[in-house]
Design an enzyme around this catalytic site. Structure first.
Site, PDB file in Angstrom:
ATOM      1  N   HIS A 260       0.856  -1.188   0.000  1.00 12.08           N
ATOM      2  CA  HIS A 260       0.000   0.000   0.000  1.00 12.08           C
ATOM      3  C   HIS A 260       0.888   1.234   0.000  1.00 12.08           C
ATOM      4  CE1 HIS A 260       1.274  -0.436   4.128  1.00 12.08           C
ATOM      5  NE2 HIS A 260       1.162   0.873   4.195  1.00 12.08           N
TER       6      HIS A 260
ATOM      7  N   HIS B 117       5.703   6.340  -0.698  1.00 19.44           N
ATOM      8  CA  HIS B 117       6.419   5.093  -0.994  1.00 19.44           C
ATOM      9  C   HIS B 117       5.574   3.881  -0.645  1.00 19.44           C
ATOM     10  CE1 HIS B 117       7.118   5.647   3.318  1.00 19.44           C
ATOM     11  NE2 HIS B 117       7.304   4.336   3.381  1.00 19.44           N
TER      12      HIS B 117
HETATM   13  P1  2AM Z   1       6.505   2.323   6.420  1.00 13.69           P
HETATM   14  O1  2AM Z   1       5.980   1.285   5.481  1.00 13.69           O
HETATM   15  O2  2AM Z   1       7.412   3.303   5.784  1.00 13.69           O
HETATM   16  O3  2AM Z   1       7.056   1.716   7.678  1.00 13.69           O
HETATM   17  C1  2AM Z   1       1.372   1.027   8.539  1.00 13.69           C
HETATM   18  O4  2AM Z   1       2.298   0.748   9.517  1.00 13.69           O
HETATM   19  C2  2AM Z   1       1.867   2.105   7.617  1.00 13.69           C
HETATM   20  O5  2AM Z   1       2.063   3.303   8.362  1.00 13.69           O
HETATM   21  C3  2AM Z   1       3.167   1.800   6.932  1.00 13.69           C
HETATM   22  O6  2AM Z   1       3.081   2.223   5.580  1.00 13.69           O
HETATM   23  C4  2AM Z   1       4.197   2.596   7.673  1.00 13.69           C
HETATM   24  O7  2AM Z   1       5.199   3.156   6.871  1.00 13.69           O
HETATM   25  C5  2AM Z   1       3.381   3.734   8.218  1.00 13.69           C
HETATM   26  N1  2AM Z   1       3.912   4.154   9.525  1.00 13.69           N
HETATM   27  C6  2AM Z   1       4.069   3.388  10.603  1.00 13.69           C
HETATM   28  N2  2AM Z   1       4.547   4.111  11.639  1.00 13.69           N
HETATM   29  C7  2AM Z   1       4.691   5.377  11.174  1.00 13.69           C
HETATM   30  C8  2AM Z   1       5.118   6.593  11.752  1.00 13.69           C
HETATM   31  N3  2AM Z   1       5.514   6.680  13.037  1.00 13.69           N
HETATM   32  N4  2AM Z   1       5.140   7.694  10.976  1.00 13.69           N
HETATM   33  C9  2AM Z   1       4.758   7.639   9.693  1.00 13.69           C
HETATM   34  N5  2AM Z   1       4.314   6.512   9.095  1.00 13.69           N
HETATM   35  C10 2AM Z   1       4.279   5.390   9.817  1.00 13.69           C
END
Ligand code: 2AM
Length: 180
Positions: free
Chosen positions: A43, A125
């Site tokens: 996603h 991303h």
């Molecule tokens: P990531 O894939 O770059 O880790 C569910 O966890 C989604 O939320 C993921 O796409 C994750 O990004 C994002 N996510 C999780 N923790 C986060 C945070 N503290 N700040 C921003 N995005 C976050």
């Protein structure tokens, strides 16, 4: 009493693009490169909300439902690695204006509703691999997956029996696609 949920707003990927991405990943990254994200979990996060109470969730859903903006075409034509977080990702070299506007609106609504928002600029991303903490060769982006984005969704993230499960809770349509 209902409990809070770990939530985020995101874009889903069409099934056929999910499949093409996992084939591309299998062809370019050995299985021990990192932890592979399951196809169904791929996603693009628009705004991360963290732990949200049922009341705050209702507020965020109402605000999201007021967003009126056209859809857009997303070209997934970039890839990279963030060594610090051990993430290998896919992205877009030229984020469409609609994507930036949508993320900015959702992040502003989240901040106004009291959800902590990262001061880091939005870097759209799709996480492909986690725990990839050693530099790996990232293939030159000689590929392009392109698809129309016609809706966004609110997703719950749960960690159950050692697995991350993402459950879409609600979807909102975007207005008909802008002519390119
Ligand atoms: P990531 O894939 O770059 O880790 C569910 O966890 C989604 O939320 C993921 O796409 C994750 O990004 C994002 N996510 C999780 N923790 C986060 C945070 N503290 N700040 C921003 N995005 C976050």
């Amino acid at each position: 009493m209902s409990e809070s949920k770990r939530l985020f707003f995101a874009l889903a990927l069409p099934d056929e693009i999910q499949q093409q991405i996992i084939h591309w990943r299998a062809a370019h990254f050995p299985a021990d490169t990192g932890r592979q994200i399951a196809a169904a979990n791929l996603h693009l996060t628009l705004a991360f909300l963290g732990e949200v109470s049922p009341q705050k969730q209702r507020t965020l859903e109402t605000l999201a439902g007021r967003i009126r903006q056209p859809g857009f075409t997303l070209n997934v034509d970039d890839a990279g690695q963030w060594l610090r977080s051990g993430v290998v990702w896919l992205g877009t070299r030229q984020p469409p204006r609609g994507l930036l506007q949508l993320a900015s609106m959702l992040r502003a609504q989240a901040a106004r509703s009291g959800c902590w928002q990262s001061p880091q600029p939005f870097h759209p991303h799709i996480t492909l691999l986690r725990d990839a903490s050693h530099a790996v060769p990232i293939p030159a982006p000689g590929f392009c997956w392109s698809f129309p984005v016609t809706e966004f969704m609110l997703v719950e993230s749960q960690f159950l029996r050692g697995r991350t499960r993402y459950t879409p809770l609600q979807r909102w349509p975007l207005l008909p696609l802008e002519k390119q």
